[in-house]
Design a protein around this motif. Structure first.
Motif, short mmCIF file in Angstrom:
data_model
loop_
_atom_site.label_atom_id
_atom_site.label_comp_id
_atom_site.label_asym_id
_atom_site.label_seq_id
_atom_site.Cartn_x
_atom_site.Cartn_y
_atom_site.Cartn_z
N VAL A 117 7.32 45.74 17.16
CA VAL A 117 8.27 44.77 17.07
C VAL A 117 9.61 44.77 16.38
CG1 VAL A 117 8.65 42.23 16.86
CG2 VAL A 117 6.16 42.29 17.92
N LEU A 118 9.46 45.35 16.01
CA LEU A 118 10.44 45.62 14.66
C LEU A 118 11.39 46.79 15.08
CD1 LEU A 118 9.84 45.44 11.30
CD2 LEU A 118 11.28 43.98 12.40
N ASP A 119 10.39 47.58 16.15
CA ASP A 119 11.28 49.09 17.00
C ASP A 119 11.66 48.22 17.81
OD1 ASP A 119 10.67 50.67 14.75
OD2 ASP A 119 9.18 51.38 15.46
N GLU A 120 11.43 47.35 19.18
CA GLU A 120 11.20 47.01 20.09
C GLU A 120 12.92 45.95 20.14
OE1 GLU A 120 7.82 44.57 21.71
OE2 GLU A 120 7.03 46.84 22.57
N MET A 121 12.98 45.31 19.04
CA MET A 121 13.64 44.48 18.57
C MET A 121 15.53 45.53 18.27
SD MET A 121 12.45 41.53 16.10
CE MET A 121 14.06 40.28 15.94
N LYS A 122 14.65 46.82 17.42
CA LYS A 122 16.74 47.34 17.18
C LYS A 122 16.55 47.89 18.75
CE LYS A 122 15.01 49.09 12.50
NZ LYS A 122 14.99 49.72 11.80
N GLU A 123 15.74 48.01 19.17
CA GLU A 123 16.34 49.51 20.98
C GLU A 123 16.81 48.01 21.90
OE1 GLU A 123 12.53 50.46 22.50
OE2 GLU A 123 11.69 51.75 20.61
N LEU A 124 15.94 46.81 21.64
CA LEU A 124 17.04 45.59 21.83
C LEU A 124 18.88 45.42 21.90
CD1 LEU A 124 17.02 43.96 24.70
CD2 LEU A 124 15.93 41.99 22.87
N GLU A 125 19.03 45.34 20.48
CA GLU A 125 20.15 45.31 19.85
C GLU A 125 21.38 46.45 20.05
OE1 GLU A 125 21.94 44.58 15.67
OE2 GLU A 125 19.37 44.02 15.80
N ILE A 126 20.42 47.27 20.60
CA ILE A 126 21.08 48.77 20.65
C ILE A 126 21.52 49.10 21.90
CG2 ILE A 126 21.37 51.52 20.46
CD1 ILE A 126 19.50 51.50 18.30
N SER A 127 20.29 48.11 22.89
CA SER A 127 20.47 47.80 24.26
C SER A 127 22.13 47.23 24.39
CB SER A 127 19.88 47.57 24.94
OG SER A 127 19.89 47.60 26.32
N THR A 128 21.92 46.14 23.73
CA THR A 128 22.69 45.10 24.11
C THR A 128 24.16 44.91 23.56
OG1 THR A 128 21.21 43.42 23.65
CG2 THR A 128 23.29 42.94 23.48
N LYS A 129 24.19 45.97 22.47
CA LYS A 129 24.98 46.11 22.12
C LYS A 129 26.48 47.56 22.66
CE LYS A 129 25.36 45.63 16.70
NZ LYS A 129 24.57 46.80 16.09
N TYR A 132 31.74 46.46 28.88
CA TYR A 132 31.86 44.82 29.18
C TYR A 132 33.82 45.05 28.75
CZ TYR A 132 32.66 40.29 30.64
OH TYR A 132 33.89 39.26 31.18
N ARG A 133 33.60 45.31 27.56
CA ARG A 133 34.69 45.15 26.21
C ARG A 133 35.79 46.13 27.73
NH1 ARG A 133 33.06 43.81 20.71
NH2 ARG A 133 32.48 41.42 20.60
N GLN A 134 35.05 47.36 27.38
CA GLN A 134 36.23 48.68 28.25
C GLN A 134 36.27 47.57 29.48
OE1 GLN A 134 33.77 51.52 27.72
NE2 GLN A 134 34.37 52.27 25.91
N CYS A 135 35.84 47.09 30.50
CA CYS A 135 36.06 46.56 31.45
C CYS A 135 36.93 46.17 31.64
CB CYS A 135 34.82 46.74 32.72
SG CYS A 135 34.58 46.06 34.05
N CYS A 136 36.58 44.70 31.19
CA CYS A 136 37.46 44.09 30.38
C CYS A 136 39.02 44.53 30.46
CB CYS A 136 37.11 42.87 29.83
SG CYS A 136 35.53 41.66 30.98
N ASN A 137 39.39 45.10 29.52
CA ASN A 137 40.15 45.72 28.78
C ASN A 137 41.14 46.26 29.65
OD1 ASN A 137 40.04 44.48 26.39
ND2 ASN A 137 38.72 46.32 25.39
#
Length: 121
Positions: free
Chosen positions: A76-88, A94-99
């Motif tokens: 579960v901890l590893d999946e949370m880390k992978e999800l966090e990396i993916s979200t970042k 998205y920010r690059q696109c908006c800029n």
């Protein structure tokens, strides 16, 4: 030093003098593995000592755990880390696109202002 399963051939002779070879994955009695060299000394999550006499629950090939609960927590901890990396990554994209869109919009507005100024003159 040997780690992992090892086949120990044992020859059994019977009454009719035929030899049967039995391959066993069990360790010999009173045979111990020196724990100084073993990478499975402690649980990868809670640091409890792992015993040769108890089950060791493996994850990702080289991580040993004392229980299924510790192993599942690590998953579960590893999946949370992978999800966090993916979200970042998604947020950064998205920010690059908006800029880029803001820059384009500001250039269009600048061009419109310049055309208005030229038309007034």
């Amino acid at each position: 030093m040997e780690v992992g399963l090892r086949l120990l051939p044992h020859i059994i002779t019977s009454k009719n003098n035929s030899n049967i070879l039995i391959k066993s994955a069990l360790k010999k009695p009173n045979q111990t593995i020196p724990m100084d060299f073993c990478f499975l000394k402690t649980c990868n999550l809670c640091d409890k000592n792992l015993s040769q006499d108890k089950d060791i629950y493996m994850y990702r090939g080289d991580q040993g755990f004392c229980s299924i609960e510790c192993r599942n927590r690590q998953i579960v901890l590893d999946e949370m880390k992978e999800l966090e990396i993916s979200t970042k990554r998604i947020v950064k994209s998205y920010r690059q696109c908006c800029n880029e869109a803001r820059r384009e919009t500001s250039l269009i507005l600048k061009d419109i202002r310049m055309q208005r100024l030229k038309s007034k003159v």
